[in-house]
Design an enzyme around this catalytic site. Structure first.
Site, short mmCIF file in Angstrom:
data_model
loop_
_atom_site.label_atom_id
_atom_site.label_comp_id
_atom_site.label_asym_id
_atom_site.label_seq_id
_atom_site.Cartn_x
_atom_site.Cartn_y
_atom_site.Cartn_z
N SER A 21 0.80 -0.98 0.18
CA SER A 21 0.05 -0.07 0.04
C SER A 21 1.06 1.15 -0.18
O SER A 21 0.28 2.42 0.35
CB SER A 21 -0.97 0.01 1.26
OG SER A 21 -0.18 -0.17 2.35
N ASN A 108 -4.49 -2.86 12.11
CA ASN A 108 -5.84 -2.67 11.80
C ASN A 108 -6.11 -1.47 12.53
O ASN A 108 -6.80 -0.60 11.87
CB ASN A 108 -6.57 -3.66 12.03
CG ASN A 108 -6.22 -5.00 11.35
OD1 ASN A 108 -5.61 -4.93 10.57
ND2 ASN A 108 -6.78 -6.24 11.74
N THR A 153 -35.28 31.77 -14.02
CA THR A 153 -35.68 30.38 -13.68
C THR A 153 -35.81 29.97 -15.03
O THR A 153 -36.31 30.60 -16.05
CB THR A 153 -37.13 30.47 -13.09
OG1 THR A 153 -38.10 31.10 -13.83
CG2 THR A 153 -37.05 31.27 -11.50
N HIS A 154 -35.78 28.43 -15.25
CA HIS A 154 -35.55 27.74 -16.35
C HIS A 154 -34.59 28.70 -17.38
O HIS A 154 -34.85 28.58 -18.81
CB HIS A 154 -37.00 27.64 -17.18
CG HIS A 154 -37.94 27.31 -16.13
ND1 HIS A 154 -38.28 25.95 -15.96
CD2 HIS A 154 -38.89 27.89 -15.27
CE1 HIS A 154 -39.26 26.08 -15.08
NE2 HIS A 154 -39.65 27.00 -14.72
N SER A 275 -6.62 29.44 -27.78
CA SER A 275 -6.66 28.13 -28.70
C SER A 275 -5.34 28.22 -29.36
O SER A 275 -4.72 29.14 -29.57
CB SER A 275 -8.00 28.58 -29.50
OG SER A 275 -7.99 27.95 -30.61
N LYS A 281 -9.70 33.43 -29.69
CA LYS A 281 -10.37 32.68 -28.60
C LYS A 281 -9.88 33.13 -27.14
O LYS A 281 -8.63 33.29 -26.85
CB LYS A 281 -10.25 31.26 -28.55
CG LYS A 281 -11.14 30.61 -29.82
CD LYS A 281 -12.52 30.93 -29.78
CE LYS A 281 -13.38 29.92 -28.46
NZ LYS A 281 -13.43 28.70 -28.84
N ASN A 283 -10.98 31.30 -23.69
CA ASN A 283 -11.49 30.23 -23.22
C ASN A 283 -11.78 30.00 -21.52
O ASN A 283 -10.61 30.29 -21.14
CB ASN A 283 -11.18 28.93 -23.93
CG ASN A 283 -11.54 28.74 -25.21
OD1 ASN A 283 -12.59 29.52 -25.62
ND2 ASN A 283 -10.61 28.15 -26.05
N GLU A 288 -14.10 25.39 -16.60
CA GLU A 288 -14.61 24.21 -16.73
C GLU A 288 -13.97 22.88 -16.07
O GLU A 288 -14.66 21.77 -15.96
CB GLU A 288 -14.31 23.89 -18.35
CG GLU A 288 -15.18 24.75 -19.30
CD GLU A 288 -14.68 25.17 -20.72
OE1 GLU A 288 -15.56 25.45 -21.71
OE2 GLU A 288 -13.43 24.66 -21.04
N TYR A 315 -11.24 -6.38 10.10
CA TYR A 315 -10.53 -5.65 8.96
C TYR A 315 -10.51 -6.48 7.70
O TYR A 315 -10.58 -8.02 7.99
CB TYR A 315 -9.04 -5.44 9.42
CG TYR A 315 -8.07 -5.05 8.37
CD1 TYR A 315 -7.95 -3.52 8.00
CD2 TYR A 315 -7.37 -5.76 7.57
CE1 TYR A 315 -7.31 -3.06 6.97
CE2 TYR A 315 -6.76 -5.21 6.52
CZ TYR A 315 -6.79 -3.85 6.21
OH TYR A 315 -5.79 -3.24 5.05
N GLN A 320 -7.91 -0.77 2.24
CA GLN A 320 -6.74 -0.06 1.69
C GLN A 320 -7.13 0.61 0.51
O GLN A 320 -6.65 1.84 0.39
CB GLN A 320 -5.93 -1.38 0.93
CG GLN A 320 -4.50 -0.69 1.09
CD GLN A 320 -3.53 -2.11 0.88
OE1 GLN A 320 -3.04 -2.55 1.94
NE2 GLN A 320 -2.92 -2.34 -0.43
N1 ARG Z 1 -1.65 -1.75 4.69
C1 ARG Z 1 -2.71 -1.97 5.21
C2 ARG Z 1 -3.85 -1.09 4.91
O1 ARG Z 1 -3.35 0.00 4.07
C3 ARG Z 1 -2.58 -1.95 6.79
C4 ARG Z 1 -3.28 -2.97 7.42
C5 ARG Z 1 -3.08 -4.39 7.36
N2 ARG Z 1 -3.64 -5.21 8.28
C6 ARG Z 1 -3.90 -6.64 7.89
N3 ARG Z 1 -4.52 -7.35 8.50
N4 ARG Z 1 -3.21 -6.89 6.85
O2 ARG Z 1 -4.99 -1.10 5.30
#
Ligand code: ARG
Length: 487
Positions: A21, A108, A153-154, A275, A281, A283, A288, A315, A320
């Site tokens: 992660s 967790n 309105t509209h 442009s 132009k 823009n 946007e 968990y 993640q």
């Molecule tokens: N990298 C994990 C996350 O982002 C951390 C928690 C991992 N916990 C586990 N039980 N594998 O959520």
């Protein structure tokens, strides 16, 4: 490879690339370090980890903090996430003692604590930017509370309003966004730390103490809920989606008004694009892009809602996914709010054209019908019909309400005698606007009153923002002080 003693084989490189992660964890290094400091201080206080070991861990965390602040700390993919990276760094520096850092907690509760800490800062950042945007709108509201323009309105001319009234309508809208975000803050700034994997722990930890050191206002008590729930993330993503919906409406209006056809505004050069082929132009690309950012925040919200909807208690790794969506929405929202503020501060408002559109039309028809009710005692339905017929005849003759003598003649045919002077007064757009004195109406007096009271309320929100920032800062200082006592 870590955490794999019960396995016979190694994880494949592809699987680790998929599992890690790091791309969403990078933003939480400082939070994770702070969390570790608070946790270790608590473990030492509770007699769970001896002081000399706590000192070694905290001093390794000091080194890590300095490295991370200087941008020198590289997260290693094989260590899976920010938590294992920090632990591995500490263990390398502190030896055996480092292995004690993960006592009485789990990744967790750790990950969701980090996210909450990072998220509260993001919320405060956005609220700060929104306060600035709201002030820009209120400044415009006060300056242009007598600038008459068509109200639609509209998307058809409806009744005259003022530019100030229009600006304060957006100020009220964004004020609700501020309230929404601050309202969710208390549910975000609540500590899950100490929930451990899912069931709490048999170690005599002090959850309230770590919550205080980390600047949380409360505890997420039920450990199972604390590690499994992400509704606080959904709430923030929804607030951001709603905010971008409001920003998108404003952008659309500005884009439309800047067209040749409307010509109500000129976009600032600093916030317009050219442009590649058409030299003439100018823009409104920036507005946007703000309008487009709503698509991104809606997408992030739907993705997060979908990711969590089938998650069982406890968990699950799907969780993640949420962080990337959260950080992405904040990035795009914060720049959108800042850019919108710049656009509004630099727009040139075409007051003359705004007034002319009202004067050379029929926007004052409702006001004329109203005065027939008030002056002639006519039932409103009848006044509506008389005025409607009048408009029809004027259109047929190629005239409008500016042609007072024609209006007078046509009314006379209906048996309504009004002097030219009276009619001129009645059909004067500025007078029509001033007459809408009901609460929240478009009269300059009301716009001024509402703007003043919103400004006051913004001061209150700003105070609350400062208080929250200070609370977090003070908690950081207290943690730092306790670290120094031990190291
Ligand atoms: N990298 C994990 C996350 O982002 C951390 C928690 C991992 N916990 C586990 N039980 N594998 O959520």
């Amino acid at each position: 490879m870590v955490l794999r003693d019960r396995f016979k084989g190694k994880i494949s490189a592809g699987a680790m690339e998929f599992l890690n992660s790091l791309r969403v964890d990078r933003e939480m290094i400082m939070e994770d370090i702070w969390l570790n400091q608070a946790h270790v201080i608590m473990l030492e206080r509770q007699g769970i980890v001896p002081r000399e070991d706590a000192a070694k861990i905290l001093s390794a965390l000091d080194d890590l903090k300095a490295e991370a602040m200087a941008g020198g700390f590289q997260l290693k993919e094989e260590l899976e996430d920010v938590h294992m990276n920090v632990e591995s760094y500490v263990t390398e520096k502190a030896g055996q003692a480092g292995g004690k850092m993960h006592t009485a907690r789990s990744r967790n509760d750790q990950v969701v604590t980090d996210v909450r800490m990072k998220l509260r800062g993001e919320i405060l950042e956005t609220v700060g930017l929104l306060i600035t945007l709201d002030r820009t709108l209120l400044k415009l509201a006060e300056k242009s509370k007598s600038t008459v323009m068509p109200g639609y309105t509209h998307l058809q001319h409806a009744q005259p309003i003022t530019l100030g009234f229009w600006a304060s309508s957006y100020a009220e809208m964004f004020f609700r966004d501020i309230e929404r975000m601050l309202g969710s803050y208390s549910r975000v700034n609540s500590s899950p730390l100490g929930a451990c994997a899912l069931s709490g722990t048999s170690f005599p930890i002090d959850r309230k103490f770590t919550a205080r050191l980390l600047g949380f206002d409360s505890l997420q008590e039920n450990a199972l809920d604390a590690v499994s729930s992400r509704d606080f993330i959904l709430e923030s993503l929804s607030s951001l989606a709603i905010l971008t919906s409001n920003l998108s409406r404003l952008s659309e209006e500005l884009v439309l008004w800047s067209t040749e056809e409307f010509s109500l505004i000129e976009m600032p050069d600093e916030f317009s694009a050219g442009s590649s082929i058409m030299p003439q132009k100018k823009n409104p690309d920036l507005a946007e892009l703000i309008r487009g950012s709503a698509g991104r925040t809606y997408g992030n919200l739907v993705q997060a809602l979908t990711a969590v909807k089938g998650i069982t208690s406890g968990y699950n790794r799907d969780l993640q996914e949420d962080r990337a969506l959260l950080w992405d929405s904040f990035r795009v929202v914060n720049s959108s709010v800042e850019i919108m503020n710049g656009i509004l501060a630099g727009v040139k408002w075409n007051d003359k054209r705004m007034f002319a559109l009202v004067e050379d039309g029929f926007s004052c028809a409702t006001e004329l019908a109203n005065s027939l009710v008030m002056k002639e005692g006519m039932p409103f339905r009848k006044a509506h019909s008389v005025t409607g017929k009048l408009v029809k005849s004027l259109i047929k003759e190629g005239k409008n309400f500016k042609d007072i003598s024609d209006v007078r003649k046509l009314l006379k045919k209906e048996g309504i005698e009004l002097s030219e002077k009276d009619l001129r007064n009645l059909l004067d757009p500025s007078k029509a606007v001033s007459a809408s004195r009901s609460i929240g109406g478009t009269s300059p007096a009301e716009v001024g009153r509402v703007a003043k009271s919103l400004k006051k309320e913004l001061l209150v929100k700003e105070k609350s923002l400062k208080g929250k920032r200070k609370g977090i800062e003070d908690a950081g200082k207290e943690t730092e002080k306790l670290v120094r006592e031990i190291v």
